[in-house]
Design an enzyme around this catalytic site. Structure first.
Site, PDB file in Angstrom:
ATOM      1  CG  HIS A 134      -2.079  -0.923   1.035  1.00 45.43           C
ATOM      2  ND1 HIS A 134      -2.578  -1.770   2.140  1.00 45.43           N
ATOM      3  CD2 HIS A 134      -2.749  -1.352  -0.249  1.00 45.43           C
ATOM      4  CE1 HIS A 134      -3.406  -2.636   1.749  1.00 45.43           C
ATOM      5  NE2 HIS A 134      -3.616  -2.298   0.239  1.00 45.43           N
ATOM      6  CD  GLU A 137      -0.435   0.499   4.371  1.00 45.14           C
ATOM      7  OE1 GLU A 137       0.015  -0.516   4.315  1.00 45.14           O
ATOM      8  OE2 GLU A 137      -1.787   0.421   4.372  1.00 45.14           O
ATOM      9  NE  ARG A 189      -6.383   0.249   0.159  1.00 42.70           N
ATOM     10  CZ  ARG A 189      -6.409  -0.558   1.412  1.00 42.70           C
ATOM     11  NH1 ARG A 189      -5.912   0.086   2.393  1.00 42.70           N
ATOM     12  NH2 ARG A 189      -6.808  -1.816   1.447  1.00 42.70           N
ATOM     13  CG  HIS A 258      -0.073  -3.912   5.452  1.00 44.17           C
ATOM     14  ND1 HIS A 258      -0.977  -3.833   4.225  1.00 44.17           N
ATOM     15  CD2 HIS A 258       0.380  -5.189   4.867  1.00 44.17           C
ATOM     16  CE1 HIS A 258      -1.005  -4.389   3.602  1.00 44.17           C
ATOM     17  NE2 HIS A 258      -0.340  -5.430   3.667  1.00 44.17           N
ATOM     18  CD  GLU A 333      -2.444  -3.199   9.105  1.00 45.05           C
ATOM     19  OE1 GLU A 333      -1.713  -2.063   8.883  1.00 45.05           O
ATOM     20  OE2 GLU A 333      -3.023  -3.576   8.254  1.00 45.05           O
TER      21      GLU A 333
END
Ligand SMILES: [Zn+2]
Length: 370
Positions: A134, A137, A189, A258, A333
């Site tokens: 993405h 990020e 994104r 991410h 994440e």
């Protein structure tokens, strides 16, 4: 624009970006009237973006190049050229251990560069690590390159297992989107493929993988942020990963980085269900979270992706587990929990990079015990 949503303990929380100037107060009032608890995380996102990544001067970059042989460092976010130069530097400087392979090209023709870090042991288990699927990020490629640098400068941080596995590392899965997020739209994104233009351009690469493609949490509409693409593996970035990973049968773990939210997630993502060995995935996930916490990295929540965050089909981790039979598939994440969100100031790169290293040390140990 909704940035993230999570459900926990029966409550739903949302991070929302209000784009129209002056509309934030009205939005806040309407949410309060609807009975929601509202907290303003950033009252001027543009200012946060402007302050996120103070530019380095050409003199500083030249100085770095002269001193280290590359321009990469971990006090600021770097463009793709610096990241790729760093990968090539590793291969040129430590040819016994590091090599670089271009496994394909992006929609716009940028190389997809995978670093192979060899243990020197024939038949060693391997771990796939990727970042930057993405575009916005930024902490993800920064943390993955921090991990590569740690393998050189402080290999003991990866534990004994870290040097007895092979690593395949793709720091920027989505180089076109990454560059676009630097040059045009900080919050981009998707990749830069698809048939649309403007916000309707691009495919969400983490909805384009071929396991349960097109199900819950993936959109058929090109203008959506979670557009799954016209077909599974329609994008060159995802099909290159498919070809490479499926040809390397010694890959026993697949870790995608991410941001944001601080989660350690394991399959399944496509729905709120779990695979038969979910207890083992949870056990290793919890050891990842403990290792991060011990290193001063704060708290990461561990759980199956579909039940912990939201169902999302076509993700890379589900494909690794479901189609390739790779036992340890995780989506991590990284920081933070929402105060800065995607626009994480550069001073957090090193501490977040340490979180990634702690996580990968645990995964390395798990695969060497298989
Ligand atoms: Zn992401």
């Amino acid at each position: 624009m909704v940035w993230s949503d999570a459900q926990a303990n029966g409550t739903v929380s949302l991070d929302v970006l209000v784009k129209r100037p002056g509309a934030a107060e009205a939005t806040r009032r309407r949410l309060l009237e609807a009975g929601a608890a509202v907290e303003v995380a950033a009252d001027d996102l543009q200012r946060a973006i402007d302050e996120e990544n103070p530019p380095m001067s050409d003199e500083d970059l030249d100085e770095l190049m002269g001193r280290n042989g590359h321009r990469m460092e971990w006090q600021s976010y770097h463009r793709l050229a610096d990241i790729h130069q760093f990968l090539d530097f590793l291969a040129a400087t430590y040819p016994q251990r590091f090599s670089v392979q271009t496994i394909g090209s992006s929609v716009q023709g940028r190389p997809l560069k995978v670093v192979r870090v060899s243990s020197g042991k024939p038949g060693a288990p391997a771990i796939w690590v990727d970042g930057g699927i993405h575009a916005r990020e930024w902490i993800s490629p920064a943390s993955v390159t921090y991990f590569l640098n740690t393998l050189v400068e402080q290999p003991e941080a990866l534990g004994a297992a870290g040097s007895s596995v092979d690593w395949f590392v793709l720091p920027v899965v989505n180089p076109d989107g990454y560059e676009f997020s630097h040059s045009s739209d900080r919050l981009w994104r998707k990749n830069r493929g698809g048939s649309g233009s403007g916000r309707c351009a691009g495919v969400d690469l983490n909805r384009n993988f071929g396991y349960r493609w097109g199900g819950q949490g993936a959109s058929r509409r090109p203008c959506d942020e979670t557009y799954a693409g016209p077909s599974k593996f329609s994008e060159p970035e995802t099909s290159a990963i498919r070809n490479f990973v499926s040809a390397n049968r010694n890959i026993k773990a697949y870790v995608s980085f991410h941001s944001y939210g601080q989660y350690v997630l394991y399959p399944w993502g496509y729905a709120a269900v779990v695979p038969p060995d979910h207890e083992e995935l949870k056990r290793v996930g919890q050891r990842i979270a403990s290792a991060i916490a011990r290193g001063g990295g704060g708290s990461y929540t561990v759980g199956p992706a579909g039940a912990t965050l939201y169902p999302a089909s076509g993700g890379s981790d589900d494909w690794a587990k479901g189609s390739q039979g790779i036992k340890y598939a995780y989506t991590v994440e990284l920081r933070d929990r929402g105060r800065h969100g995607f626009v994480l100031p550069a001073q957090y790169i090193v501490p977040t990079g340490r979180d990634a290293v702690a996580a990968l040390a645990v995964v390395a140990e798990a695969v060497t015990k298989l």
